[in-house]
Design a protein around this motif. Sequence first.
Motif, PDB file in Angstrom:
ATOM      1  N   ALA A 139      -7.256  -3.902   5.628  1.00 43.22           N
ATOM      2  CA  ALA A 139      -8.459  -2.642   6.093  1.00 43.22           C
ATOM      3  C   ALA A 139      -7.636  -1.729   6.850  1.00 43.22           C
ATOM      4  CB  ALA A 139      -9.120  -3.599   7.162  1.00 43.22           C
ATOM      5  N   TRP A 140      -6.456  -1.725   6.750  1.00 38.51           N
ATOM      6  CA  TRP A 140      -5.701  -0.665   7.689  1.00 38.51           C
ATOM      7  C   TRP A 140      -5.924   0.999   7.453  1.00 38.51           C
ATOM      8  CZ3 TRP A 140      -3.673   1.301  11.619  1.00 38.51           C
ATOM      9  CH2 TRP A 140      -2.859   2.656  11.660  1.00 38.51           C
ATOM     10  N   PRO A 141      -6.037   1.100   6.086  1.00 38.54           N
ATOM     11  CA  PRO A 141      -6.404   2.391   5.448  1.00 38.54           C
ATOM     12  C   PRO A 141      -7.883   2.858   6.075  1.00 38.54           C
ATOM     13  CG  PRO A 141      -5.473   1.332   3.530  1.00 38.54           C
ATOM     14  CD  PRO A 141      -5.836   0.326   4.912  1.00 38.54           C
ATOM     15  N   ALA A 142      -8.484   2.052   6.440  1.00 41.70           N
ATOM     16  CA  ALA A 142     -10.129   2.320   6.879  1.00 41.70           C
ATOM     17  C   ALA A 142     -10.200   2.806   8.381  1.00 41.70           C
ATOM     18  CB  ALA A 142     -11.026   1.354   6.710  1.00 41.70           C
ATOM     19  N   ILE A 143      -8.998   2.486   9.091  1.00 46.08           N
ATOM     20  CA  ILE A 143      -8.847   2.784  10.432  1.00 46.08           C
ATOM     21  C   ILE A 143      -8.327   4.424  10.574  1.00 46.08           C
ATOM     22  CG2 ILE A 143      -7.973   2.229  12.771  1.00 46.08           C
ATOM     23  CD1 ILE A 143      -9.566   0.240  11.286  1.00 46.08           C
ATOM     24  N   THR A 144      -9.413   5.123  10.224  1.00 45.62           N
ATOM     25  CA  THR A 144      -8.993   6.727  10.352  1.00 45.62           C
ATOM     26  C   THR A 144      -8.964   7.465  11.436  1.00 45.62           C
ATOM     27  OG1 THR A 144     -11.448   7.364  10.303  1.00 45.62           O
ATOM     28  CG2 THR A 144     -10.529   6.850   8.152  1.00 45.62           C
ATOM     29  N   ARG A 145      -8.482   8.576  11.614  1.00 44.66           N
ATOM     30  CA  ARG A 145      -8.331   9.609  12.478  1.00 44.66           C
ATOM     31  C   ARG A 145      -9.681   9.642  13.232  1.00 44.66           C
ATOM     32  NH1 ARG A 145      -4.235  13.132  14.116  1.00 44.66           N
ATOM     33  NH2 ARG A 145      -4.762  14.666  15.913  1.00 44.66           N
ATOM     34  N   PRO A 174       0.788  -1.070   9.587  1.00 49.28           N
ATOM     35  CA  PRO A 174       1.889  -1.493   8.806  1.00 49.28           C
ATOM     36  C   PRO A 174       3.089  -1.211   9.661  1.00 49.28           C
ATOM     37  CG  PRO A 174       0.371  -0.308   7.585  1.00 49.28           C
ATOM     38  CD  PRO A 174      -0.167  -0.011   9.042  1.00 49.28           C
ATOM     39  N   GLU A 175       4.249  -1.807   9.602  1.00 47.82           N
ATOM     40  CA  GLU A 175       5.684  -1.670  10.316  1.00 47.82           C
ATOM     41  C   GLU A 175       6.000  -0.528   9.524  1.00 47.82           C
ATOM     42  OE1 GLU A 175       9.807  -3.859  10.500  1.00 47.82           O
ATOM     43  OE2 GLU A 175       8.222  -4.897   9.547  1.00 47.82           O
ATOM     44  N   GLY A 176       6.603   0.279  10.562  1.00 44.10           N
ATOM     45  CA  GLY A 176       7.098   1.576  10.461  1.00 44.10           C
ATOM     46  C   GLY A 176       6.050   3.041  10.390  1.00 44.10           C
ATOM     47  N   GLU A 177       4.587   2.646  10.483  1.00 45.31           N
ATOM     48  CA  GLU A 177       3.985   3.488  10.797  1.00 45.31           C
ATOM     49  C   GLU A 177       3.265   3.584  12.328  1.00 45.31           C
ATOM     50  OE1 GLU A 177       0.605   4.179   7.899  1.00 45.31           O
ATOM     51  OE2 GLU A 177       1.748   2.807   6.455  1.00 45.31           O
ATOM     52  N   VAL A 205       8.521   3.102  20.929  1.00 42.21           N
ATOM     53  CA  VAL A 205       7.988   4.256  19.901  1.00 42.21           C
ATOM     54  C   VAL A 205       7.251   5.403  20.692  1.00 42.21           C
ATOM     55  CG1 VAL A 205       8.722   2.943  17.956  1.00 42.21           C
ATOM     56  CG2 VAL A 205       6.153   3.252  18.744  1.00 42.21           C
ATOM     57  N   ILE A 206       6.402   4.917  21.834  1.00 41.62           N
ATOM     58  CA  ILE A 206       5.653   5.851  22.349  1.00 41.62           C
ATOM     59  C   ILE A 206       6.242   6.866  23.472  1.00 41.62           C
ATOM     60  CG2 ILE A 206       3.755   4.137  21.907  1.00 41.62           C
ATOM     61  CD1 ILE A 206       3.929   3.546  24.964  1.00 41.62           C
TER      62      ILE A 206
END
Length: 226
Positions: A107-113, A136-139, A172-173
């Motif tokens: 479902a990750w691609p659906a979590i849009t800006r 996903p790991e790395g994003e 990372v933040i």
Amino acid sequence: MPDTDTDTDTDTDMARAVQGLENSSSTVRLRAALAVGTVPDPRFIDKIIERCAVEPEFYVREMLTWALTRHPSSMTVPKLVDELRSARAQARSQALHTLSKIGDRCAWPAITRALLTDADDEVARSAWRAAVVLVPEGEEPELAAVLSTQLGRGGRETQLSLSRALTALGNVIMPILRAAMTDPDPRVRAHAIATERLLRDPDSGFELAVEQAKRIVALGGTGEEG
């Protein structure tokens, strides 16, 4: 031979439970949500999702979410993703909340800006929570960059939700928070400082971090030590 009478009775009971989701009594709706989750039936997924969009009671919505998690994610996730395009804020918010509980990263691609910056605070908060579960790991750095654009937004609950989402991403933040600590907007600076303190000391509590951040901003500081 299959017991057709038993099958018919079960279907009747389930149909009655689905009808109960629209009852005027919240207690009846709660029992109905429990029933459709206890005996999952893919035929009723659409009805459960439809009810999530309009159910006024928080605890009933939570039971509806639980009911959806009891069904195969291959059936629920595509339908929940479709709900993210709804014009109704509660439909978007509840779909995001349920996706965070299911935890299926497809479902990750659906979590849009657009969702992460949604004008409705409850939708945005649900999107932040879903994003940190599904990223996903790395994003994580890219997600943190989008979330940082919301620093200073809203009241205490909204700011706490954002801080929790950011700190869940880990160290990372830090570069993003340091940049936000010099933002021209004092609300952004204070929120960034409070979030950084919460990351360093999760046990300190958000209220204390906010009060400390406000004092630092009032004195013209950035919160960076040394």
